[in-house]
Design a protein around this motif. Structure first.
Motif, PDB file in Angstrom:
ATOM      1  N   LEU A 111       0.827  -1.206   0.000  1.00  0.00           N
ATOM      2  CA  LEU A 111       0.000   0.000   0.000  1.00  0.00           C
ATOM      3  C   LEU A 111       0.866   1.262   0.000  1.00  0.00           C
ATOM      4  N   HIS A 112       1.997   1.198   0.659  1.00  0.00           N
ATOM      5  CA  HIS A 112       2.950   2.309   0.665  1.00  0.00           C
ATOM      6  C   HIS A 112       3.384   2.630  -0.765  1.00  0.00           C
ATOM      7  N   HIS A 113       3.562   1.619  -1.573  1.00  0.00           N
ATOM      8  CA  HIS A 113       3.963   1.828  -2.963  1.00  0.00           C
ATOM      9  C   HIS A 113       2.802   2.285  -3.840  1.00  0.00           C
ATOM     10  N   ARG A 114       1.617   1.897  -3.507  1.00  0.00           N
ATOM     11  CA  ARG A 114       0.453   2.213  -4.341  1.00  0.00           C
ATOM     12  C   ARG A 114      -0.176   3.564  -4.027  1.00  0.00           C
ATOM     13  N   HIS A 115      -0.003   4.059  -2.814  1.00  0.00           N
ATOM     14  CA  HIS A 115      -0.664   5.298  -2.393  1.00  0.00           C
ATOM     15  C   HIS A 115       0.310   6.197  -1.662  1.00  0.00           C
ATOM     16  N   GLU A 116       0.304   7.462  -1.988  1.00  0.00           N
ATOM     17  CA  GLU A 116       1.021   8.493  -1.236  1.00  0.00           C
ATOM     18  C   GLU A 116       2.399   8.048  -0.758  1.00  0.00           C
ATOM     19  N   LYS A 117       3.203   7.669  -1.669  1.00  0.00           N
ATOM     20  CA  LYS A 117       4.539   7.184  -1.345  1.00  0.00           C
ATOM     21  C   LYS A 117       5.303   8.207  -0.503  1.00  0.00           C
ATOM     22  N   GLY A 118       5.591   7.852   0.717  1.00  0.00           N
ATOM     23  CA  GLY A 118       6.427   8.711   1.527  1.00  0.00           C
ATOM     24  C   GLY A 118       5.754   9.334   2.725  1.00  0.00           C
ATOM     25  N   ASN A 119       4.463   9.216   2.844  1.00  0.00           N
ATOM     26  CA  ASN A 119       3.786   9.815   3.983  1.00  0.00           C
ATOM     27  C   ASN A 119       3.267   8.799   4.987  1.00  0.00           C
ATOM     28  N   TYR A 120       3.047   7.579   4.556  1.00  0.00           N
ATOM     29  CA  TYR A 120       2.417   6.580   5.412  1.00  0.00           C
ATOM     30  C   TYR A 120       3.003   5.193   5.165  1.00  0.00           C
ATOM     31  N   ASN A 121       2.775   4.326   6.140  1.00  0.00           N
ATOM     32  CA  ASN A 121       3.057   2.897   6.017  1.00  0.00           C
ATOM     33  C   ASN A 121       4.513   2.600   5.646  1.00  0.00           C
ATOM     34  N   TYR A 122       5.402   2.930   6.572  1.00  0.00           N
ATOM     35  CA  TYR A 122       6.829   2.698   6.364  1.00  0.00           C
ATOM     36  C   TYR A 122       7.260   1.278   6.726  1.00  0.00           C
ATOM     37  N   GLY A 123       6.448   0.571   7.479  1.00  0.00           N
ATOM     38  CA  GLY A 123       6.795  -0.781   7.881  1.00  0.00           C
ATOM     39  C   GLY A 123       6.842  -1.722   6.693  1.00  0.00           C
ATOM     40  N   VAL A 124       7.620  -2.761   6.838  1.00  0.00           N
ATOM     41  CA  VAL A 124       7.710  -3.793   5.804  1.00  0.00           C
ATOM     42  C   VAL A 124       7.294  -5.137   6.396  1.00  0.00           C
ATOM     43  N   LEU A 125       7.888  -5.490   7.501  1.00  0.00           N
ATOM     44  CA  LEU A 125       7.566  -6.759   8.155  1.00  0.00           C
ATOM     45  C   LEU A 125       6.379  -6.621   9.098  1.00  0.00           C
ATOM     46  N   VAL A 126       6.316  -5.509   9.799  1.00  0.00           N
ATOM     47  CA  VAL A 126       5.215  -5.267  10.739  1.00  0.00           C
ATOM     48  C   VAL A 126       4.707  -3.843  10.560  1.00  0.00           C
ATOM     49  N   ASP A 127       3.509  -3.603  11.023  1.00  0.00           N
ATOM     50  CA  ASP A 127       2.941  -2.258  10.954  1.00  0.00           C
ATOM     51  C   ASP A 127       2.817  -1.610  12.336  1.00  0.00           C
ATOM     52  N   VAL A 128       3.368  -2.239  13.360  1.00  0.00           N
ATOM     53  CA  VAL A 128       3.201  -1.762  14.729  1.00  0.00           C
ATOM     54  C   VAL A 128       3.781  -0.363  14.932  1.00  0.00           C
ATOM     55  N   ASP A 130       4.220   2.022  12.611  1.00  0.00           N
ATOM     56  CA  ASP A 130       3.344   2.962  11.906  1.00  0.00           C
ATOM     57  C   ASP A 130       2.125   3.279  12.762  1.00  0.00           C
ATOM     58  N   ARG A 131       1.543   2.263  13.351  1.00  0.00           N
ATOM     59  CA  ARG A 131       0.368   2.475  14.196  1.00  0.00           C
ATOM     60  C   ARG A 131       0.726   3.280  15.449  1.00  0.00           C
ATOM     61  N   ALA A 132       1.838   2.942  16.074  1.00  0.00           N
ATOM     62  CA  ALA A 132       2.233   3.610  17.318  1.00  0.00           C
ATOM     63  C   ALA A 132       2.663   5.060  17.088  1.00  0.00           C
ATOM     64  N   LEU A 133       3.260   5.346  15.935  1.00  0.00           N
ATOM     65  CA  LEU A 133       3.825   6.673  15.689  1.00  0.00           C
ATOM     66  C   LEU A 133       3.003   7.527  14.727  1.00  0.00           C
ATOM     67  N   GLY A 134       1.793   7.085  14.418  1.00  0.00           N
ATOM     68  CA  GLY A 134       0.861   7.904  13.645  1.00  0.00           C
ATOM     69  C   GLY A 134       1.091   7.960  12.155  1.00  0.00           C
ATOM     70  N   THR A 135       1.845   7.011  11.609  1.00  0.00           N
ATOM     71  CA  THR A 135       2.071   7.014  10.160  1.00  0.00           C
ATOM     72  C   THR A 135       1.350   5.855   9.467  1.00  0.00           C
ATOM     73  N   TYR A 136       0.477   5.199  10.188  1.00  0.00           N
ATOM     74  CA  TYR A 136      -0.319   4.130   9.572  1.00  0.00           C
ATOM     75  C   TYR A 136      -1.525   4.762   8.891  1.00  0.00           C
ATOM     76  N   LYS A 137      -1.804   4.319   7.690  1.00  0.00           N
ATOM     77  CA  LYS A 137      -3.007   4.768   7.002  1.00  0.00           C
ATOM     78  C   LYS A 137      -3.715   3.549   6.442  1.00  0.00           C
ATOM     79  N   SER A 138      -4.953   3.447   6.786  1.00  0.00           N
ATOM     80  CA  SER A 138      -5.778   2.339   6.317  1.00  0.00           C
ATOM     81  C   SER A 138      -6.338   2.682   4.941  1.00  0.00           C
ATOM     82  N   TYR A 139      -6.336   1.737   4.079  1.00  0.00           N
ATOM     83  CA  TYR A 139      -6.916   1.903   2.746  1.00  0.00           C
ATOM     84  C   TYR A 139      -7.978   0.833   2.570  1.00  0.00           C
ATOM     85  N   ASP A 140      -8.872   1.083   1.678  1.00  0.00           N
ATOM     86  CA  ASP A 140      -9.919   0.102   1.403  1.00  0.00           C
ATOM     87  C   ASP A 140      -9.303  -1.017   0.566  1.00  0.00           C
TER      88      ASP A 140
END
Length: 160
Positions: A111-128, A130-140
């Motif tokens: 999703l990081h590659h498909r949407h807004e590259k560089g602002n959200y979803n920096y995790g690769v193995l885990v998303d914890v 991103d969630r803890a530091l406010g950079t997680y973005k949920s997509y449909d």
């Protein structure tokens, strides 16, 4: 017990490092042209090459446990090694077959590659982180209706 604790610490530290380094890449502080090319091509080079890069970056960190004791050193080294194996796998899998990243609610790196590259979803193995530091973005995003989990399918990636 020291070795197990060191293993877990190294693994967790690897995920923190992954998150931080990826954010720094997007800020242009680390490998800006190489990372831009990665986003432009939207591909991964193969598990072997991804592992080699992650392993080389983790190698100095993986040896830090030996400063404490032999047990801590072995545990920390193995934790870093397993982390490098799995992050390389997760990276390749999310480029090849993101729906197969069963341990994630949604394939954050894909999703990081498909949407807004560089602002959200920096995790690769885990998303914890991103969630803890406010950079997680949920997509449909949903796994395809016809997707069926199979162990064999987990090995269907570009290996080299």
């Amino acid at each position: 017990m020291v070795a197990i604790t060191a293993f877990v610490c190294a693994f967790v530290f690897g995920t923190v490092l992954e998150y931080g380094v990826h954010r720094l890449m997007h800020r242009g502080y680390l490998f800006p042209s190489q990372h831009w090319e990665h986003h432009k091509t939207r591909g991964a080079r193969g598990w072997f090459w991804e592992f080699g890069e992650f392993f080389l970056w983790m190698l100095p960190v993986m040896c830090l446990g030996f400063l404490h004791s032999r047990q801590a050193g072995v545990g920390f080294f193995l934790g870093g090694f397993v982390y490098a194996v799995l992050v390389a796998y997760s990276h390749q899998l999310q480029h090849d077959h993101p729906e197969r990243a069963f341990w994630l609610k949604s394939p954050v790196h894909y999703l990081h590659h498909r949407h807004e590259k560089g602002n959200y979803n920096y995790g690769v193995l885990v998303d914890v982180w991103d969630r803890a530091l406010g950079t997680y973005k949920s997509y449909d995003w949903r796994r395809p209706e016809d997707y069926r989990f199979s162990v064999r399918g987990l090995f269907d990636i570009k290996w080299y």
